[in-house]
Design an enzyme around this catalytic site. Structure first.
Site, mmCIF file in Angstrom:
data_model
loop_
_atom_site.group_PDB
_atom_site.id
_atom_site.type_symbol
_atom_site.label_atom_id
_atom_site.label_comp_id
_atom_site.label_asym_id
_atom_site.label_seq_id
_atom_site.Cartn_x
_atom_site.Cartn_y
_atom_site.Cartn_z
ATOM 1 N N HIS A 196 4.011 -6.729 2.267
ATOM 2 C CA HIS A 196 3.015 -5.978 3.041
ATOM 3 C C HIS A 196 3.551 -4.557 3.243
ATOM 4 C CE1 HIS A 196 0.311 -9.364 3.924
ATOM 5 N NE2 HIS A 196 1.411 -10.083 3.904
ATOM 6 N N HIS A 214 5.346 -12.618 -1.960
ATOM 7 C CA HIS A 214 4.209 -12.751 -2.888
ATOM 8 C C HIS A 214 4.045 -11.514 -3.781
ATOM 9 C CE1 HIS A 214 2.239 -10.820 0.527
ATOM 10 N NE2 HIS A 214 1.959 -11.954 1.144
ATOM 11 N N ALA A 218 -0.484 -7.487 -1.659
ATOM 12 C CA ALA A 218 -0.244 -6.753 -0.410
ATOM 13 C C ALA A 218 1.024 -5.895 -0.498
ATOM 14 C CB ALA A 218 -0.158 -7.715 0.778
ATOM 15 N N ARG A 225 3.389 6.487 -12.945
ATOM 16 C CA ARG A 225 4.289 7.510 -12.390
ATOM 17 C C ARG A 225 4.909 7.087 -11.062
ATOM 18 N NH1 ARG A 225 0.559 11.017 -14.985
ATOM 19 N NH2 ARG A 225 -0.839 11.053 -13.183
ATOM 20 N N ASP A 246 -1.862 -19.805 -8.133
ATOM 21 C CA ASP A 246 -3.147 -20.501 -8.013
ATOM 22 C C ASP A 246 -4.191 -19.948 -8.971
ATOM 23 O OD1 ASP A 246 -3.671 -18.077 -6.775
ATOM 24 O OD2 ASP A 246 -4.282 -18.936 -4.861
ATOM 25 N N ASP A 272 2.016 -20.020 0.125
ATOM 26 C CA ASP A 272 1.383 -19.142 1.124
ATOM 27 C C ASP A 272 0.151 -19.841 1.708
ATOM 28 O OD1 ASP A 272 0.883 -16.956 2.738
ATOM 29 O OD2 ASP A 272 0.019 -15.718 1.149
#
Length: 381
Positions: A196, A214, A218, A225, A246, A272
């Site tokens: 995240h 993951h 996120a 670049r 999945d 997750d």
């Protein structure tokens, strides 16, 4: 405890493949080897499992919930039952109960609940704190109002409340105070995981993160670049990468790219999963937000993916079909790597002295039974 022998199995120990082998165990593995070397012992229960394959139990270091329960609820009985169902339905014999960005009080409650559940259920071996130290730019399905900068005092508080179970923390390394935060985590055997996060490659090179939450999802993505978080994870040999296999969070082509770049030794399969896993499709909840589950996908009202309803046994099979991974590779990504990274010394491989956490597969690689600490559980549909 009765000593059990499973014989005439194909065994993937996590280190080698035994074509016609046996494994002897009570709650620990007592012997494993080729049938040529097997000698019967008095009092043991012998089961011929010819045609079956034995592999180490799965280790999921990123699972929020399932079967109507969520670690954030903080209910020890429910967390206990959730972990057991993940074992009997999916083959997960080691779980890191995973939290999310929420109020300090709610995370406090979750830590207390996980601690109490872990005291009675040895499947629960850790906590993964996913947030609240994340980026608002890539918050995903995490509520923005509870996002904070890295805070060592809060980690100390949650580590104490959990009984020392915090093993993995997802955070945004570009945020203020991250270097001191990382130093504290590493000094206390907590793995720092970028996730995240809107960090650039340059910022990641200053970071001590060794794990990515993951991969692809996120986080600042791979650009021509600006490699971003995804590119950094691909380029650096020390980075362990979580993958949600999945087919929705990551399309198979990109799963293959990660597999080709990282190899099986640096990938960890995760689910997750959220509370709707194993439940009928329809309306659900994640961190106080309404989630809609349809066609095996969990999404917020705006379409944002909100965790998964993926079962680990399916992630294991998907890894072989989506990434062209071998069964040996899939075992490495579902057990061996997690045990190595998090120093789970009694887990991850089928070796003498390790916990008797064993998954039994049929000829189609479907899960048919799980042994957790030597106790057999037939797979529940």
């Amino acid at each position: 405890m009765t000593v059990t022998v499973l014989k005439h199995a194909t065994i993937y120990t996590g280190l080698e493949r035994i074509e016609d082998g046996y494994i002897r165990f009570d709650d620990k593995i007592l012997a494993v080897g080729d049938m040529f070397d097997y000698k019967a012992q008095a009092g043991e229960q012998v089961v011929d499992v010819q045609g079956k394959t034995l592999i180490p139990g799965f280790i999921d270091v990123h699972a929020h919930g399932g079967y109507g329960f969520d670690a954030m609820d903080g209910d020890a009985d429910q967390i206990d039952e959730m972990a057991t169902k993940m074992m009997t339905h999916e083959g997960v014999t080691t779980l890191f109960a995973t939290t999310m960005t929420q109020s300090t009080e709610n995370i406090d409650k979750a830590m207390r609940g996980v601690k109490q559940a872990a005291e009675r259920n040895r499947i629960i071996q850790g906590v993964h704190l996913e947030g609240p130290f994340i980026s608002k730019v890539f918050k995903g399905a995490q509520p923005e109002e509870y996002i904070k900068n890295p805070n060592i005092d809060l980690v100390k508080q949650w580590q104490e409340l959990s009984g020392g179970l915090v093993k993995l923390i997802t955070y945004a390394p570009e945020d203020e105070g991250s270097r001191e935060f990382e130093d504290y985590l590493l000094a206390h055997n907590i793995v720092p995981s970028v996730g995240h996060s809107n960090a650039t490659r340059e910022q990641m090179l200053q970071s001590k993160a060794t794990h990515v939450t993951h991969l692809y999802n996120a986080q600042r993505g791979l650009r021509h670049r600006e490699p971003g978080v995804t590119g950094h994870a691909m380029l650096e040999d020390n980075m362990y990468c979580e993958l949600i296999c999945d087919g929705f969070h990551i399309v198979p082509d990109m799963l293959r790219l990660a597999f080709d770049q990282k190899g099986p030794e640096r990938i960890e399969l995760v689910t997750d999963s959220m509370r709707s896993k194993g439940m009928p499709e329809g309306k659900s909840e994640l961190g106080g937000q309404t989630v809609y589950v349809k066609d095996k996908q969990a999404r917020l009202a705006d379409g944002t993916l909100a965790g998964s309803v993926l079962m680990y046994k399916d992630a294991f099979k998907n890894a072989m079909s989506f990434m062209d991974a071998s069964l040996f590779d899939a075992v490495e990504m579902s057990s061996v790597n997690q045990a190595r990274e998090f120093n789970l010394t009694s887990k991850g491989t089928l070796e003498v002295g390790k916990d008797a956490d064993i998954n039994m597969l049929d000829r189609n690689h479907d899960l048919v039974a799980t042994y957790s600490y030597g106790v057999k559980h037939d797979t529940e549909d």
